[in-house]
Every structure is written in C-alpha cells, then in structure tokens.
Write a protein that holds these residues in place. Structure first.
Motif, PDB file in Angstrom:
ATOM      1  N   ALA A  54       0.588   9.965  -5.768  1.00  0.00           N
ATOM      2  CA  ALA A  54       0.665   9.552  -7.173  1.00  0.00           C
ATOM      3  C   ALA A  54       1.730   8.485  -7.389  1.00  0.00           C
ATOM      4  O   ALA A  54       1.704   7.779  -8.407  1.00  0.00           O
ATOM      5  N   GLU A  55       2.658   8.344  -6.449  1.00  0.00           N
ATOM      6  CA  GLU A  55       3.762   7.390  -6.622  1.00  0.00           C
ATOM      7  C   GLU A  55       3.437   5.979  -6.165  1.00  0.00           C
ATOM      8  O   GLU A  55       4.169   5.037  -6.466  1.00  0.00           O
ATOM      9  N   VAL A  56       2.343   5.826  -5.404  1.00  0.00           N
ATOM     10  CA  VAL A  56       2.026   4.509  -4.828  1.00  0.00           C
ATOM     11  C   VAL A  56       0.699   4.004  -5.376  1.00  0.00           C
ATOM     12  O   VAL A  56      -0.146   4.784  -5.828  1.00  0.00           O
ATOM     13  N   PRO A  57       0.487   2.675  -5.370  1.00  0.00           N
ATOM     14  CA  PRO A  57      -0.789   2.130  -5.853  1.00  0.00           C
ATOM     15  C   PRO A  57      -1.947   2.597  -4.986  1.00  0.00           C
ATOM     16  O   PRO A  57      -1.808   2.712  -3.763  1.00  0.00           O
ATOM     17  N   ASP A  58      -3.070   2.878  -5.593  1.00  0.00           N
ATOM     18  CA  ASP A  58      -4.272   3.249  -4.845  1.00  0.00           C
ATOM     19  C   ASP A  58      -5.115   1.988  -4.639  1.00  0.00           C
ATOM     20  O   ASP A  58      -6.105   1.757  -5.324  1.00  0.00           O
ATOM     21  N   LEU A  59      -4.679   1.170  -3.682  1.00  0.00           N
ATOM     22  CA  LEU A  59      -5.384  -0.081  -3.430  1.00  0.00           C
ATOM     23  C   LEU A  59      -6.650   0.192  -2.622  1.00  0.00           C
ATOM     24  O   LEU A  59      -6.699   1.122  -1.805  1.00  0.00           O
ATOM     25  N   PRO A  60      -7.700  -0.614  -2.820  1.00  0.00           N
ATOM     26  CA  PRO A  60      -8.935  -0.403  -2.063  1.00  0.00           C
ATOM     27  C   PRO A  60      -8.744  -0.679  -0.580  1.00  0.00           C
ATOM     28  O   PRO A  60      -7.775  -1.333  -0.165  1.00  0.00           O
ATOM     29  N   LYS A  61      -9.686  -0.184   0.218  1.00  0.00           N
ATOM     30  CA  LYS A  61      -9.678  -0.472   1.645  1.00  0.00           C
ATOM     31  C   LYS A  61      -9.764  -1.980   1.851  1.00  0.00           C
ATOM     32  O   LYS A  61     -10.245  -2.722   0.991  1.00  0.00           O
ATOM     33  N   ALA A  62      -9.336  -2.418   3.034  1.00  0.00           N
ATOM     34  CA  ALA A  62      -9.338  -3.847   3.321  1.00  0.00           C
ATOM     35  C   ALA A  62     -10.715  -4.464   3.090  1.00  0.00           C
ATOM     36  O   ALA A  62     -10.832  -5.560   2.531  1.00  0.00           O
ATOM     37  N   ALA A  63     -11.760  -3.744   3.484  1.00  0.00           N
ATOM     38  CA  ALA A  63     -13.115  -4.282   3.358  1.00  0.00           C
ATOM     39  C   ALA A  63     -13.575  -4.368   1.909  1.00  0.00           C
ATOM     40  O   ALA A  63     -14.511  -5.105   1.589  1.00  0.00           O
ATOM     41  N   ASP A  64     -12.923  -3.617   1.010  1.00  0.00           N
ATOM     42  CA  ASP A  64     -13.363  -3.558  -0.387  1.00  0.00           C
ATOM     43  C   ASP A  64     -12.496  -4.386  -1.332  1.00  0.00           C
ATOM     44  O   ASP A  64     -12.684  -4.320  -2.552  1.00  0.00           O
ATOM     45  N   LEU A  65     -11.543  -5.152  -0.805  1.00  0.00           N
ATOM     46  CA  LEU A  65     -10.703  -5.966  -1.670  1.00  0.00           C
ATOM     47  C   LEU A  65     -11.546  -7.024  -2.392  1.00  0.00           C
ATOM     48  O   LEU A  65     -12.451  -7.609  -1.793  1.00  0.00           O
ATOM     49  N   ARG A 107       0.817  -1.218   0.000  1.00  0.00           N
ATOM     50  CA  ARG A 107       0.000   0.000   0.000  1.00  0.00           C
ATOM     51  C   ARG A 107       0.846   1.262   0.000  1.00  0.00           C
ATOM     52  O   ARG A 107       0.391   2.310  -0.454  1.00  0.00           O
ATOM     53  N   TRP A 108       2.066   1.173   0.508  1.00  0.00           N
ATOM     54  CA  TRP A 108       2.869   2.374   0.720  1.00  0.00           C
ATOM     55  C   TRP A 108       4.099   2.499  -0.175  1.00  0.00           C
ATOM     56  O   TRP A 108       4.718   3.566  -0.237  1.00  0.00           O
ATOM     57  N   VAL A 109       4.475   1.427  -0.861  1.00  0.00           N
ATOM     58  CA  VAL A 109       5.748   1.426  -1.585  1.00  0.00           C
ATOM     59  C   VAL A 109       5.505   1.433  -3.087  1.00  0.00           C
ATOM     60  O   VAL A 109       4.678   0.659  -3.589  1.00  0.00           O
ATOM     61  N   PRO A 110       6.208   2.285  -3.856  1.00  0.00           N
ATOM     62  CA  PRO A 110       6.108   2.254  -5.320  1.00  0.00           C
ATOM     63  C   PRO A 110       6.533   0.891  -5.852  1.00  0.00           C
ATOM     64  O   PRO A 110       7.504   0.301  -5.352  1.00  0.00           O
ATOM     65  N   PRO A 111       5.842   0.365  -6.863  1.00  0.00           N
ATOM     66  CA  PRO A 111       6.141  -0.991  -7.353  1.00  0.00           C
ATOM     67  C   PRO A 111       7.588  -1.188  -7.817  1.00  0.00           C
ATOM     68  O   PRO A 111       8.105  -2.301  -7.729  1.00  0.00           O
ATOM     69  N   PHE A 169       0.777   4.730  12.208  1.00  0.00           N
ATOM     70  CA  PHE A 169       0.514   4.166  10.887  1.00  0.00           C
ATOM     71  C   PHE A 169      -0.950   4.321  10.490  1.00  0.00           C
ATOM     72  O   PHE A 169      -1.839   4.360  11.339  1.00  0.00           O
ATOM     73  N   ARG A 170      -1.193   4.413   9.181  1.00  0.00           N
ATOM     74  CA  ARG A 170      -2.545   4.381   8.622  1.00  0.00           C
ATOM     75  C   ARG A 170      -2.571   3.376   7.480  1.00  0.00           C
ATOM     76  O   ARG A 170      -1.616   3.260   6.716  1.00  0.00           O
ATOM     77  N   ASP A 171      -3.679   2.655   7.353  1.00  0.00           N
ATOM     78  CA  ASP A 171      -3.781   1.595   6.347  1.00  0.00           C
ATOM     79  C   ASP A 171      -3.682   2.121   4.922  1.00  0.00           C
ATOM     80  O   ASP A 171      -3.165   1.444   4.033  1.00  0.00           O
ATOM     81  N   ARG A 172      -4.183   3.319   4.688  1.00  0.00           N
ATOM     82  CA  ARG A 172      -4.144   3.889   3.336  1.00  0.00           C
ATOM     83  C   ARG A 172      -3.352   5.196   3.370  1.00  0.00           C
ATOM     84  O   ARG A 172      -3.567   6.042   4.256  1.00  0.00           O
ATOM     85  N   PRO A 173      -2.431   5.384   2.431  1.00  0.00           N
ATOM     86  CA  PRO A 173      -1.632   6.614   2.436  1.00  0.00           C
ATOM     87  C   PRO A 173      -2.466   7.886   2.477  1.00  0.00           C
ATOM     88  O   PRO A 173      -2.082   8.865   3.131  1.00  0.00           O
TER      89      PRO A 173
END
Length: 441
Positions: free
Chosen positions: A216-227, A140-144, A200-204
């Motif tokens: 803009a540098e990291v993936p915008d992954l959905p919240k845990a509940a929305d995976l 969630r936090w690291v560029p690919p 810490f926070r789950d989403r940047p």
C-alpha cells in the motif's frame, strides 16, 4: 495513539525505507551496485599517471580515454532507459552488470591507447542504461515521498566508491600494478549481477513475504509489457531544461572524477600514496552531500513545499556553493587550501545530484527510466567534452587555473537555468478520440 496522529507523524518523518520492509534489500543491492559502478568507472583516474607513463600518452590522449566512455554513455542513455523499461529492471541489470564487468576486466588487459579506448567504449555502452534502469526499479519500490532520499543514498554509495577508489587503487598499484584493480572489480561486478537476478523482482507484489502494508505504500505500476506509450513530445519538453542543468553538473563532476589525481601529482608533486589519500578526502565530501541533499529536499516536500520548489532550492544552494568554493583554485593556492576548497566544492555540487535524479521520478514515474536517461544524457555529453577540453587546457597553459575558471562560469549558468526551469507532471498521451473533448493535443 490514534490512526490520524500516526499518519501525521509518518508524514513528518517520511515513509520507512529500510526497516521491516522488503524494499530495504532492494535499496541495499542498488547501493552496492552504485558503489561498484563508480569505483570501476573512476579507478582509471587514480591509475591515470601510471597508464600515461606506461603507454606514453599526453594529457589530451588520456582525456580522450575518459571521453570515449562518456561518448557511448551519452549516446545510449535514452535508448538504454527505454529498453530497461521494456525488459524490466531484473533482467536489464543482470545483462548490464555482466557486460560492464567484462569490459572492466578488458581494461585491465589493455596493451595501449587503442585497446584502452575499446575497453572504455564497452564500459560506456554497458553502463549507459544502468542508472536509468535502476531508477525504474526505484519508481516501482520506493514511496513517492522518499524519491529524493533514495536517490541521495544510492548516489552517496556511488560517491563512496569514487572516494575509496583512489585509496584502494593506489594500494593495488603499489602492491601489484594498476591492472589488478580493473580485474578484481570486473569479477565483483559480474557477481553482483547474478545476486541481483536471484533476489530482485520487477513488481513488489511478486516478492515473497511482502506485506499488504508495504504494497500500500508504493505505486502499483503496470508490468513492463503493459506500460502506456511514452509521451515523447511532452517528456522532452519537460526534461530538456533538466538535461541542460545536468550537463553543467556533469562538467564539474567530470573535472573531479578525472583530474584531481593528476592535479595533485603534477602541480603539487604528491606521490601515488599521498595523492590517492588526498583525492579520497576531497571526494568523501560528495558522500555527505548526496545524502544530505536528498534528505533536505524530501523534508521540504513533507512540510508543504511542492516537489518542484524543494528540488530547486537544493539545486540553487548546491551550484552557488560549489562555484564559490572553486574560486581559490583559480589562483593555485597552497596544498591544504586546495584540498579544503575542492572538498567543500564537491560537497555543494553533490547536493544537486539527488535532485536531478529525483525530478524524473517526480514528474514521470511511469517512464522514469526513459526520463532519467534523457536527463542523464547531459551528464554523458559533459563527460565527452569536459575531459578533452580540460586536458587540452592543461597541456596548453601548463596548469589548472583556466579549467577551474571555466567551471565556475558553467556553474553560474546552471544556477540561472535551475532558477527558471519549471518541470511539471507528464501524464500519458490522451487518445485521439478523447482529444476533442478534453481540448488536449
């Protein structure tokens, strides 16, 4: 400088990880966690001779104490990674950190083999989901393009914990007995868990002060509940060969984590202060290997290699180098050559570690917790069988030649499998109504 030129230079250097980024604090917190986790799971190796003497254990019984940790660690890897995705890394690592801190405290209060086994089982249970959940945080936090580097640097921190444990635990044994290291590290573990939850926070996007550039540098992954649901069949098919390779890595790694102090004590007759220092010198090679392995594979990736080929190249170099450097150990060489050979072998072995953890992030970023738990099951299973078999071989043969010869054979098999495996991207399941159109099952 034009925007195009700046973009090309960033691509060559890689996206910044620490400087002027909120993710820097996330990486630092994870490095501290990995350091503590490996310190408190490996201090038992340095304390081993003292524990064996106080509890009147055989080498096989002490190997069982190491293996019971790995039994629970292995059995709950996939489930733990999946649960970590469901509740999110913030709450997940809080709960896990408190649990493994308590179990480490309990290890320091053990009164015999049974209570030692119970404490190690609780530690294995609590740490089973830790690294898969941390991998989900990294996704969630690291560029690919920095997956290898970040996995390398956090595992370097873990190896630093492994390397410093022998010196620190040996000092504490001389000062206040073997129990003190477990008590102090247990308290430190629980303190880290509380700090993690606060910072810490789950989403940047939920982190205060984060910039649009970093988002803009990291993936915008959905919240845990929305995976989306985990595509189990394709994920298993993709990750299983990596799990087998990880088993081979884990077999040899557990030899280093569990038996080096006993080797130096029993075969080379070193006292606790000397074997603590020499064990640290051996294991410090892994600190360099982890970071270098992650940096090297990401460097290849940015220069046009596919993720698959860049990870594979370092796997092959690492396994071949580790096996070659273990060959002298089969012949019980003098102490200096033993220490040098072990240090070089561990350096090469750890070149592979960042690759094994980066592959789940490369192929399944949405489910990197589940995928990395699936992969790391191999390491856990190796931890069940390696200490017991090695301990039994040492009791049977009176030395370490056969365990090292067996480890070389396992590394040869890992080299072959790493060379032929083909992990690829794992997309979400295709809905049934779309399957006929797309031709996917």
């Amino acid at each position: 400088m034009t925007a195009t030129t700046a973009t090309k230079q960033t691509a060559k250097r890689g996206t910044p990880i620490l400087w002027h980024r909120r993710r820097g604090r996330v990486v630092v917190l994870l490095c501290i966690m990995y350091f503590i986790a490996y310190f408190d799971r490996n201090n038992i190796a340095t304390a081993g001779p003292s524990i064996i003497k106080e509890f009147h254990l055989t080498n096989a019984e002490f190997g069982l104490a190491a293996s019971v940790f790995a039994l629970f660690y292995a059995l709950l890897q996939i489930f733990g990674g999946w649960i970590g995705e469901k509740i999110g890394p913030r709450r997940g690592l809080l709960i896990l950190g408190l649990l493994w801190g308590l179990s480490t405290l309990f290890t320091g209060l053990a009164v015999g083999l049974v209570t030692l086994l119970v404490a190690r089982a609780i530690l294995g249970f609590s740490e089973s989901a830790t690294f898969p959940t941390a991998t989900q945080a990294m996704s969630r936090w690291v560029p690919p393009d920095r997956n290898g580097f970040v996995q390398g640097i956090v595992h370097s921190a873990s190896r630093l914990g492994t390397a410093l444990a022998p010196i620190a635990v040996a000092a504490m044994i001389l000062w206040s007995g073997w129990r003190s290291s477990f008590i102090y590290v247990g308290i430190l573990s629980m303190l880290w868990a509380l700090i993690w939850y606060v910072m810490f926070r789950d989403r940047p996007r939920e982190m205060k002060g984060i910039t649009k550039q970093e988002l803009a540098e990291v993936p915008d992954l959905p919240k845990a509940a929305d995976l989306p649901p985990v595509p189990w069949k394709r994920l298993i098919r993709t990750i299983l060969p990596v799990t087998l390779v990880d088993f081979a890595y884990g077999w040899v790694a557990w030899v280093f984590f569990t038996w080096i102090p006993t080797l130096l004590s029993d075969v080379y007759h070193q006292d606790v202060a000397k074997y603590g220092l020499l064990t640290s010198l051996v294991l410090i090679g892994g600190v360099v290997g982890d970071t270098l392995g992650g940096v090297a594979s990401d460097w290849l990736l940015r220069r046009g290699w596919s993720a698959r080929n860049s990870r594979r190249a370092l796997l092959l170099i690492g396994f071949i180098g580790a096996g070659v450097c273990l060959v002298p150990l089969v012949f019980t060489p003098p102490l200096t050559l033993t220490v040098v050979s072990l240090a070089l072998s561990f350096f090469f072995l750890e070149l592979t570690n960042a690759q094994l953890w980066a592959i789940p992030m490369d192929v399944a970023p949405l489910w990197s917790g589940t995928a990395s738990g699936m992969m790391n099951t191999g390491f856990g299973i190796a931890g069940i069988v390696s200490p017991i078999i090695v301990g039994s071989l040492v009791d049977w043969t009176g030395g370490f030649a056969w365990p090292f010869a067996l480890s070389i054979g396992i590394l040869v098999a890992a080299t072959v499998l790493a060379g032929i495996m083909r992990p690829g991207p794992v997309p979400p399941n295709v809905p049934a109504e779309d399957a006929a159109i797309t031709g996917q099952a």
